[in-house]
Design an enzyme around this catalytic site. Structure first.
Site, PDB file in Angstrom:
ATOM      1  N   ASP A  84       2.304  -1.533  -0.137  1.00  0.00           N
ATOM      2  CA  ASP A  84       0.989  -1.628   0.510  1.00  0.00           C
ATOM      3  C   ASP A  84      -0.047  -2.033  -0.537  1.00  0.00           C
ATOM      4  OD1 ASP A  84       0.390   0.664  -0.968  1.00  0.00           O
ATOM      5  OD2 ASP A  84       1.068   1.976   0.646  1.00  0.00           O
TER       6      ASP A  84
ATOM      7  N   TYR B 111       0.559  10.865  -0.926  1.00  0.00           N
ATOM      8  CA  TYR B 111       0.926  11.444  -2.223  1.00  0.00           C
ATOM      9  C   TYR B 111       0.347  12.846  -2.329  1.00  0.00           C
ATOM     10  CZ  TYR B 111       2.906   7.004  -3.529  1.00  0.00           C
ATOM     11  OH  TYR B 111       3.687   5.875  -3.568  1.00  0.00           O
TER      12      TYR B 111
ATOM     13  N   GLU C 221      11.587  -0.298   0.397  1.00  0.00           N
ATOM     14  CA  GLU C 221      10.305  -0.445  -0.298  1.00  0.00           C
ATOM     15  C   GLU C 221      10.464  -0.208  -1.801  1.00  0.00           C
ATOM     16  OE1 GLU C 221       7.169   2.116   1.170  1.00  0.00           O
ATOM     17  OE2 GLU C 221       5.617   0.767   0.363  1.00  0.00           O
TER      18      GLU C 221
END
Ligand SMILES: *[C@@H]1O[C@H](CO)[C@@H](O)[C@H](O)[C@H]1NC(C)=O
Length: 498
Positions: free
Chosen positions: A90, A238, A478
């Site tokens: 991202d 996170y 990813e």
């Protein structure tokens, strides 16, 4: 895959464990029949970081399909926060994993820089791209900018960083909204990087160390978890599930290594028990630093100059034993094909960070002429090195699918990684803007990504060694900066010793 065919039922666990150990440790007649080119993999592993750069790209940018992006980051708060790295697929700049990435890149150079050959310069540049940003984020005393970009707004779009029109909200911690986790990791990153630059650029090194001292003081005095202060911004992305205590020890350990000041040694000894209470010591990643702390500090014990740190060495030994396959209750799971596996997604981050610790500890032990006692057995430095090498070789292609999990390395590698910039047409081939939702058709396309994010290592296969190679499976497809950072050190070592 075929490896499931080991038909040994549960009534002979010891034999099975023995055979498993044998399977892992025998020189693998690599499934691909191909000897790994660690030099090539190292070169690519570092190149990846150029693809994650945010801000104004320098003239010597080698990954040419990326362009400038996010040139007004920080403007809404009246500060310059351009630069730094996007964490993964991202376009958000998350300060917590960025700092951890910086610490591990620096540790890679500190322990294995002499093995990097011509790649050393590129690795130092990769550290500086992060520290230049972290210096901006910590410029104001008592404040740390810990994230740029609203993750919900960003994740709602499939957009190139160069086109971004999502919310670039700036998030900070301060005395009233503390974040000892992200601040402690930032102090660790600045301190570790100060060692990297000590002889290369003494003035920059001093700047980093002085800043690390100040940031650590802030982290320690204003205690709290940033997940409380900034909950909706940083969770569930996170979120510091593990608490901030480990980052305080970790920050102090790096400051001790960088400054040799007695105050940090005393801090570690004084706070060790309290800051470690009730935590799992066998983890190492952007959230939990315990195994890393134990291995880092044990080096001093093994060098015979820090008996007061003895308990850290005992914990490091315990951690190493938990990674040995074939011990009666291994705490770490291996896939049938031999890959370390931990649940929760993006497994490769565990593979590379735990393997890094295996290799680093192996070197510390070897210099001290020591082994690790593990109950009735023991682990030699050579065994630890071989376990780490087995993990690296799996990543590069010695695995049941015979594919490399590093983009651009080997004959077969992931084609549809979950990464906006890689999967959308480049600005050069498609200069016109591609809007938020207009990107969806590229996300959903069955075609391979048009831009090769060379060196990107993805989340990797599931616990059965299967890999979907599909963009929507982000846990497998990813890449992240903190998968690659410890791998840089591993590849450097094996490129020089194989
Ligand atoms: C791994 O993925 C394969 C293929 O998608 C699937 O068949 C298998 O059940 C998965 N294994 C686990 C443990 O999830």
């Amino acid at each position: 895959m075929a490896r499931n065919g080991l038909v040994l039922e549960g009534n002979v666990p010891l034999l099975r464990a023995f055979l498993f150990l044998l399977l892992l440790l025998l020189p693998q007649p690599s499934i691909s029949g191909y000897r790994q080119d660690y030099h090539d993999a190292l070169h690519k592993c570092i190149l990846f970081f150029e693809g994650q750069r945010s801000g104004r790209l320098p003239p010597d940018q080698r990954l040419r399909w990326r362009r400038n992006s996010a040139l007004h980051d920080g403007a809404s708060a009246g500060v310059d926060l351009t630069g730094g790295y996007y964490d993964a697929g991202d376009n958000i700049k998350f300060g917590f994993p960025m700092a951890f990435t910086t610490t591990l890149l620096s540790w890679s150079i500190i322990d294995f820089g002499r093995n990097m050959g011509p790649e050393l310069g590129n690795t130092v540049k990769a550290v500086k791209w992060a520290t230049d940003y972290l210096l901006k984020a910590t410029a104001k005393p008592g404040v740390i900018y810990v994230q740029v970009g609203d993750a919900y707004s960003d994740h709602n779009c499939w957009e190139r960083p160069e086109d971004m029109d999502t919310l670039r909200t700036v998030y900070k911690i301060d005395r009233a909204h503390p974040g000892s986790d992200v601040a402690g990791e930032t102090a660790a990153a600045l301190a570790a990087a100060s060692i990297v630059f000590r002889s290369r650029d003494p003035a920059y090194s001093r700047l980093l160390l002085n800043r690390a001292v100040r940031v650590f003081e802030f982290a320690d005095r204003y205690r709290g978890a940033y997940s409380n202060s900034l909950h909706s911004a940083v969770c569930p992305f996170y979120c510091d599930v593990n608490g901030y205590q480990d980052e305080l020890l970790w920050g102090a350990a790096w400051l001790h290594k960088a400054s040799r000041r007695r105050a940090y040694r005393e801090y570690i000894v004084r706070n060790e028990v309290v800051l470690r209470a009730g935590d799992t010591i066998n983890e190492f990643g952007w959230d939990n630093k315990h195994a890393g702390i134990n291995v880092l500090i044990s080096k001093e014990v093994l060098m015979g100059r820090a008996d007061y740190f003895e308990s850290f060495k005992q914990n490091a030994d315990g951690f190493i034993c938990s990674l040995l396959p074939g011990i009666s209750h291994p705490q770490v799971q291996y896939s049938p094909g031999g890959l370390i596996f931990k649940a929760g997604g993006s497994n490769m981050q565990h593979v590379t960070s735990l393997s890094f610790l295996l290799l680093a500890y192996s070197n510390y032990l070897r210099h001290a002429n020591k082994i690790v006692p593990c109950g009735e057995t023991s682990a030699s430095p050579a065994l630890l090195r071989q376990l780490a090498k087995r993990q690296v070789d799996y990543i590069l292609g010695d695995n049941p699918l015979g594919m490399s999990y590093m983009v651009g390395y080997g004959a077969r590698y992931p084609q549809r990684i979950h990464h906006r910039a890689s999967s959308l047409p480049s600005v050069q081939t498609h200069p016109a803007r591609i809007g938020c939702k207009a990107g969806s058709r590229y996300f959903l396309s069955p075609n391979p990504n048009p831009n090769l994010l060379v060196g990107a290592v993805v989340g990797g296969p599931n616990s059965s060694d299967a890999f979907p190679d599909s963009r929507p499976y982000f846990q497998e497809s990813e890449p992240t900066t903190y998968i690659n950072a410890p791998l840089v050190g591993l590849l450097a070592y094996f490129s020089a010793h194989s």
